[in-house]
Each structure stands twice: as C-alpha cells, then as structure tokens.
Scaffold this active site. Sequence first.
Site, PDB file in Angstrom:
ATOM      1  N   SER A 180       0.805  -1.248   0.187  1.00 29.28           N
ATOM      2  CA  SER A 180      -0.105  -0.057  -0.068  1.00 29.28           C
ATOM      3  C   SER A 180       0.701   1.350  -0.082  1.00 29.28           C
ATOM      4  O   SER A 180       1.745   1.587  -0.982  1.00 29.28           O
ATOM      5  CB  SER A 180      -1.140  -0.154   1.322  1.00 29.28           C
ATOM      6  OG  SER A 180      -1.867   0.900   1.177  1.00 29.28           O
ATOM      7  N   ASP A 350      -9.562  -4.036  -5.808  1.00 30.64           N
ATOM      8  CA  ASP A 350      -8.808  -3.167  -4.986  1.00 30.64           C
ATOM      9  C   ASP A 350      -9.336  -1.696  -5.029  1.00 30.64           C
ATOM     10  O   ASP A 350      -8.981  -1.289  -6.096  1.00 30.64           O
ATOM     11  CB  ASP A 350      -7.446  -3.263  -4.875  1.00 30.64           C
ATOM     12  CG  ASP A 350      -6.571  -2.553  -3.718  1.00 30.64           C
ATOM     13  OD1 ASP A 350      -7.286  -1.378  -3.123  1.00 30.64           O
ATOM     14  OD2 ASP A 350      -5.360  -3.039  -3.594  1.00 30.64           O
ATOM     15  N   HIS A 379      -8.391  -4.067  -0.496  1.00 32.20           N
ATOM     16  CA  HIS A 379      -7.228  -3.799  -0.204  1.00 32.20           C
ATOM     17  C   HIS A 379      -6.622  -4.321   1.164  1.00 32.20           C
ATOM     18  O   HIS A 379      -5.457  -4.549   1.440  1.00 32.20           O
ATOM     19  CB  HIS A 379      -7.284  -2.211  -0.164  1.00 32.20           C
ATOM     20  CG  HIS A 379      -5.898  -1.268   0.060  1.00 32.20           C
ATOM     21  ND1 HIS A 379      -4.935  -1.386  -1.216  1.00 32.20           N
ATOM     22  CD2 HIS A 379      -5.348  -0.680   1.060  1.00 32.20           C
ATOM     23  CE1 HIS A 379      -3.987  -0.734  -1.013  1.00 32.20           C
ATOM     24  NE2 HIS A 379      -4.168  -0.381   0.547  1.00 32.20           N
TER      25      HIS A 379
END
Length: 403
Positions: A180, A350, A379
């Site tokens: 991320s 995502d 995510h």
Amino acid sequence: MASCSCAVWWASTALLLLILTRFLRSSDGGLISGHATQRSDGLCESLVLPYRDYSCQEFVAQTSDGFLLGVQRMWRPELISEAKKGEPVLLFHGILTGGDVWVLNPPGEGLGFMLADAGYDVWITNYRSSNFSYGHLSYKRSDKGFWDWSVDNLASEDLISSLQLVHSKTNRKLLLVAYSEGAQATLAAFSEGSSSDLVSRAVLMAPVSYLTTGPQLIYIASKLRLQRIYEALNIYQLSTRSPGGRELVDVLCSKTSVKCYRDWFRLFSGYLCCINSTRRAYIDKFETQATSVKNLDHYSQQIRLGTFAKFDYGEAGNMERYKQASPPVYDLSKFPSDRLPMLFISSSRDSLANPTDVAHLFREIPAGYESKIVEDFGHLDFVFGYTANRVVYDSVLDFLQAH
Ligand SMILES: *[C@@H]1O[C@H](CO)[C@@H](O)[C@H](O)[C@H]1NC(C)=O
Ligand SMILES: CC(=O)N[C@H]1CO[C@H](CO)[C@@H](O)[C@@H]1O
C-alpha cells in the site's frame, strides 16, 4: 459532492471536529538508534512472543529528521543460528496501520510468521507515527512538528533508515516486501535512486502510486478539502482510535455514499472478501494507528492533480523548497524494475490500488518485473484476510525463493 450550499455544514463540522479530536500521549524518548531495546508493550511482547516458537527483538532506527522508528526482528530459533543465518526480509506496512499488520493474523496466516517459518530473518518496521515506534528526539506527539510529514518522508527517511538498520545488523542485501503506502514510498525512494542497492529483490503488494478514485478515506478527504478545516483548528493527526476519532470518521462517511459508520475498514475498501469477523475485535485492539493530516493532504493533491509528485506547498513554498514552481514528479521511468527482480501483486477489486491506477503505474516503470493480479480481494484483505496466505503470500514466498 454538491458544492457548498453547505456553510452550515462546514461550521458544524468544524465545531464537531474541535470537540471530538484529542491528542495521543507523548512517547518514550532516550533510545539509542540501532540498539536492541525492551518494551513491555512493544510489538514483540504483544504479538510475537506469545507464540512460543518465535524469537523477537526490538530495535530502534533513527531517521535523519529525528524520529525513532520501532523495528522488530523475528525468527524461528531452530531454523536460524549464528552459523546459519536466514536471509533478511524487511516488511513495510501501509497508511493508518503499523507493523503489527504482519503478525495480527496467527502463524500459518500472517506473513511475518510464514516468512519466519520458511527460515527468513524477518524485520518489521513501523512508520514514525505508529503505535510501535518510539516517538521523536524532541517533538512530542502533541506537537505540530511531529505530524509534519507525508509519503515523501516515509520514502526519504523511514524506508531508508529501516533498510540501513537491517543492512548494518546483517551485512547482507535485503528482501523487501512493501504494501500500500509502503509500496508507494518504495516507488518514490527507488525512483530517486535511494538505497535500492541495499535490496536484492522486492515484492510490492497493493501498490499505491497514482490515485484517481475510490470510495475511501483519502478520496473523501480530498473532496472535502479536509486539511483546510484541520489547519484552521490546529489539528495535525488523524486517528480513528483517539477519543472521538470514530465519530470523526462518521462525519466523513456521512458525506459520501460509503456506509462506513462505526467501521474504519470501509474507509479503505469498498470491497472486502475475507476478514474473519470473529478476529475483528482483536484487530481493532491494535488498529487503526494515527497518520498525519499532511499525509492525507498529499493524497488529496494527487487525486486533484493526477500526479505522483512531491508535496505541493504552493508556488512560493515550492520555489523555496524545490527551486521550481510546481512540486517535482517522481520519475517512475527510473524505478529499477528492470534491474532488480520485482513482483507486483494487485487485485482487480482493490479500490485504493485500483486496476486503472496500477495499469498507469505499469506504463511508467521499466519492463522486466513480474506481476500477478488476484481476483475478488480487497485492499485490506492483503494484510487482514484469512485467505491472504494462499491467495497472496504463497506467491510472495515462491518469488523470494525462486530468484
Ligand atoms: C476466525 O478467527 C477465529 C479466532 O481467531 C478462529 O478460531 C477461526 O478459525 C477463524 N476462522 C477462519 C475461517 O479463519
Ligand atoms: C503510543 C501508544 O498508543 N501506545 C499503545 C500501543 O498499543 C499498546 C497495546 O494496545 C498500548 O499498551 C500502548 O499504550
């Protein structure tokens, strides 16, 4: 978002924020960079050592801007010894969370445990503001200066200091697994040529780079120009855990179609497949962790400007800092994906590192990397999903072992 017939809304939100937001207590100081340390409420004690098969040690990495990052080393003592050292792998987490994301799921499921079980020397690092870091040399958590950072600093400071610490302790090149915003910081740092020579191969999971859209916190914040309200109120951090934080999140959510009342998970993901609801209470004990309003503001800028660039201080501020009117963009054509073995793992569902933005990223970085796209994975499933072991981490381990 309907534009402002909402003067009343602004005022009431501002008032609400003022009432709701408090600050976390200040953190410990007096630690020596690079040294192993003890902390009874640290990540090792809280999350790793209760499983008796693992050893775990706390370290501190000092950034050049004075933050004291918590770095934990975990391993399986029967697999690793002075004589037989494991290959070091550094795990770099994402926004609003801490290094605990790698060990919140149990052995067999959490990536930290799986890597240790495979004989790796596992190093977990924590952002500057994370619960398991150690504060700042001079700022307290209530100081404005403590929150004066964005992904630029995670790239230039936190990632680099962590890599250097592990390298200095192991004298070996590292494997890097970044997720991320951690992946975004890696893209930023390595595009600028920083410290990629310390790394032998890397996996970037749910890689955030460009940001176009998505039903998530950052997008909402950008639409609301949240930072303006915050600046006016001298609020520099955002946490869903601080007293009132959850209500603050609800204020954000009420302005969108996202039904995330009382559920911070929904701020990140429009879609989640595989969070174990029984385990959710346990995850909530540790997450979320505070981030800076400036960090969110930087994301807002990216969404508004469509760039992957450094923080925009406005024309005068940019001239002063960067000697140019607009903030420098990160030149992804310089990312070493043609020189270092790299694996990107993203998901078609995502909403933060979404397929459009990941495709944009892939058009910019040099060819030569491997990529894997998983289906029906949100995510946060990348770190909290109970199927992340099979859907994602098996591929991570295969890739790390195959090169
Ligand atoms: C969910 O978590 C609970 C508690 O950790 C565990 O007992 C259960 O097996 C988990 N279920 C799945 C499907 O992973
Ligand atoms: C700085 C901070 O908030 N530390 C907390 C991190 O989490 C542990 C375990 O829940 C707490 O004991 C600390 O106070």
